[in-house]
Design a protein around this motif. Structure first.
Motif, PDB file in Angstrom:
ATOM      1  N   GLY A 236     -21.102   4.176  16.135  1.00 22.65           N
ATOM      2  CA  GLY A 236     -20.324   4.043  14.912  1.00 22.65           C
ATOM      3  C   GLY A 236     -20.493   5.265  14.039  1.00 22.65           C
ATOM      4  O   GLY A 236     -21.472   6.001  14.167  1.00 22.65           O
ATOM      5  N   MET A 237     -19.508   5.478  13.176  1.00 19.02           N
ATOM      6  CA  MET A 237     -19.589   6.610  12.254  1.00 19.02           C
ATOM      7  C   MET A 237     -18.704   6.349  11.054  1.00 19.02           C
ATOM      8  O   MET A 237     -17.801   5.513  11.105  1.00 19.02           O
ATOM      9  CB  MET A 237     -19.186   7.911  12.952  1.00 19.02           C
ATOM     10  CG  MET A 237     -17.745   7.948  13.400  1.00 19.02           C
ATOM     11  SD  MET A 237     -17.249   9.388  14.401  1.00 19.02           S
ATOM     12  CE  MET A 237     -18.131  10.724  13.713  1.00 19.02           C
ATOM     13  N   GLY A 238     -18.999   7.072   9.971  1.00 21.05           N
ATOM     14  CA  GLY A 238     -18.187   6.945   8.774  1.00 21.05           C
ATOM     15  C   GLY A 238     -18.434   8.112   7.835  1.00 21.05           C
ATOM     16  O   GLY A 238     -19.437   8.816   7.946  1.00 21.05           O
ATOM     17  N   LEU A 239     -17.517   8.302   6.920  1.00 24.25           N
ATOM     18  CA  LEU A 239     -17.621   9.357   5.923  1.00 24.25           C
ATOM     19  C   LEU A 239     -18.480   8.842   4.781  1.00 24.25           C
ATOM     20  O   LEU A 239     -18.190   7.803   4.193  1.00 24.25           O
ATOM     21  CB  LEU A 239     -16.228   9.736   5.427  1.00 24.25           C
ATOM     22  CG  LEU A 239     -16.130  10.914   4.470  1.00 24.25           C
ATOM     23  CD1 LEU A 239     -16.651  12.186   5.129  1.00 24.25           C
ATOM     24  CD2 LEU A 239     -14.687  11.094   4.030  1.00 24.25           C
ATOM     25  N   SER A 240     -19.563   9.547   4.485  1.00 22.78           N
ATOM     26  CA  SER A 240     -20.478   9.130   3.429  1.00 22.78           C
ATOM     27  C   SER A 240     -20.092   9.766   2.103  1.00 22.78           C
ATOM     28  O   SER A 240     -19.931   9.092   1.108  1.00 22.78           O
ATOM     29  CB  SER A 240     -21.912   9.510   3.800  1.00 22.78           C
ATOM     30  OG  SER A 240     -22.781   9.250   2.741  1.00 22.78           O
TER      31      SER A 240
ATOM     32  N   GLU B 134     -23.711   8.684  11.193  1.00 22.36           N
ATOM     33  CA  GLU B 134     -23.512   8.169  12.545  1.00 22.36           C
ATOM     34  C   GLU B 134     -24.663   7.241  12.901  1.00 22.36           C
ATOM     35  O   GLU B 134     -25.801   7.460  12.491  1.00 22.36           O
ATOM     36  CB  GLU B 134     -23.489   9.299  13.569  1.00 22.36           C
ATOM     37  CG  GLU B 134     -22.324  10.242  13.414  1.00 22.36           C
ATOM     38  CD  GLU B 134     -22.398  11.384  14.403  1.00 22.36           C
ATOM     39  OE1 GLU B 134     -21.810  11.263  15.492  1.00 22.36           O
ATOM     40  OE2 GLU B 134     -23.059  12.387  14.078  1.00 22.36           O
ATOM     41  N   VAL B 135     -24.346   6.231  13.683  1.00 16.63           N
ATOM     42  CA  VAL B 135     -25.365   5.351  14.242  1.00 16.63           C
ATOM     43  C   VAL B 135     -25.339   5.554  15.751  1.00 16.63           C
ATOM     44  O   VAL B 135     -24.273   5.512  16.381  1.00 16.63           O
ATOM     45  CB  VAL B 135     -25.101   3.869  13.907  1.00 16.63           C
ATOM     46  CG1 VAL B 135     -26.143   2.980  14.581  1.00 16.63           C
ATOM     47  CG2 VAL B 135     -25.104   3.651  12.403  1.00 16.63           C
TER      48      VAL B 135
ATOM     49  N   MET C 271     -24.345  17.192   7.717  1.00 15.48           N
ATOM     50  CA  MET C 271     -23.803  17.916   6.572  1.00 15.48           C
ATOM     51  C   MET C 271     -22.655  18.827   7.026  1.00 15.48           C
ATOM     52  O   MET C 271     -22.517  19.110   8.205  1.00 15.48           O
ATOM     53  CB  MET C 271     -24.901  18.772   5.918  1.00 15.48           C
ATOM     54  CG  MET C 271     -26.152  18.029   5.546  1.00 15.48           C
ATOM     55  SD  MET C 271     -25.797  16.608   4.508  1.00 15.48           S
ATOM     56  CE  MET C 271     -27.288  15.677   4.724  1.00 15.48           C
ATOM     57  N   PRO C 272     -21.857  19.319   6.093  1.00 15.29           N
ATOM     58  CA  PRO C 272     -20.727  20.185   6.448  1.00 15.29           C
ATOM     59  C   PRO C 272     -21.128  21.440   7.225  1.00 15.29           C
ATOM     60  O   PRO C 272     -20.352  21.937   8.026  1.00 15.29           O
ATOM     61  CB  PRO C 272     -20.113  20.570   5.096  1.00 15.29           C
ATOM     62  CG  PRO C 272     -20.495  19.456   4.181  1.00 15.29           C
ATOM     63  CD  PRO C 272     -21.856  19.007   4.654  1.00 15.29           C
TER      64      PRO C 272
END
Length: 100
Positions: free
Chosen positions: A49-53, A60-61, A75-76
């Motif tokens: 899984g992943m998402g924008l923090s 990411e998990v 990080m970017p």
């Protein structure tokens, strides 16, 4: 049982020369590709899984079939940090019409 050995993650930190002071040695950071390879090679963990923090930061998990899991923040600039890890991961799948 939480991660039996974090030695490979410590080696990653030393290898990438991104050392944390002893007081803040709770997270391990380095180039994302190194951290992902380490999780796959040593713990058999793959992304689940992943998402924008925050703008540009990805959470990411990673998890394995034996239940170990790791949360990674990237990080970017491509630097990734392990922010949590544990055992007994279970995938929760929502079936349409049934609450989780």
């Amino acid at each position: 049982m939480i991660r039996s050995s974090l030695a490979p993650l410590g080696a990653l930190a030393a290898l990438t020369a991104i050392a944390a002071s002893p007081a803040s040695a709770q997270s391990v950071c380095g180039p994302r590709e190194h951290l992902v390879k380490l999780l796959a090679d040593h713990y058999k963990e793959d992304p689940v899984g992943m998402g924008l923090s925050q703008p540009g930061q990805i959470l990411e998990v990673f998890a394995s079939s034996n239940g170990s899991w790791t949360m990674v923040m990237t990080m970017p600039d491509g630097k990734a940090c392990m922010i949590a890890a544990g055992d007994s991961w279970e995938m929760v799948i929502k079936v349409k019409g049934n609450p989780v």
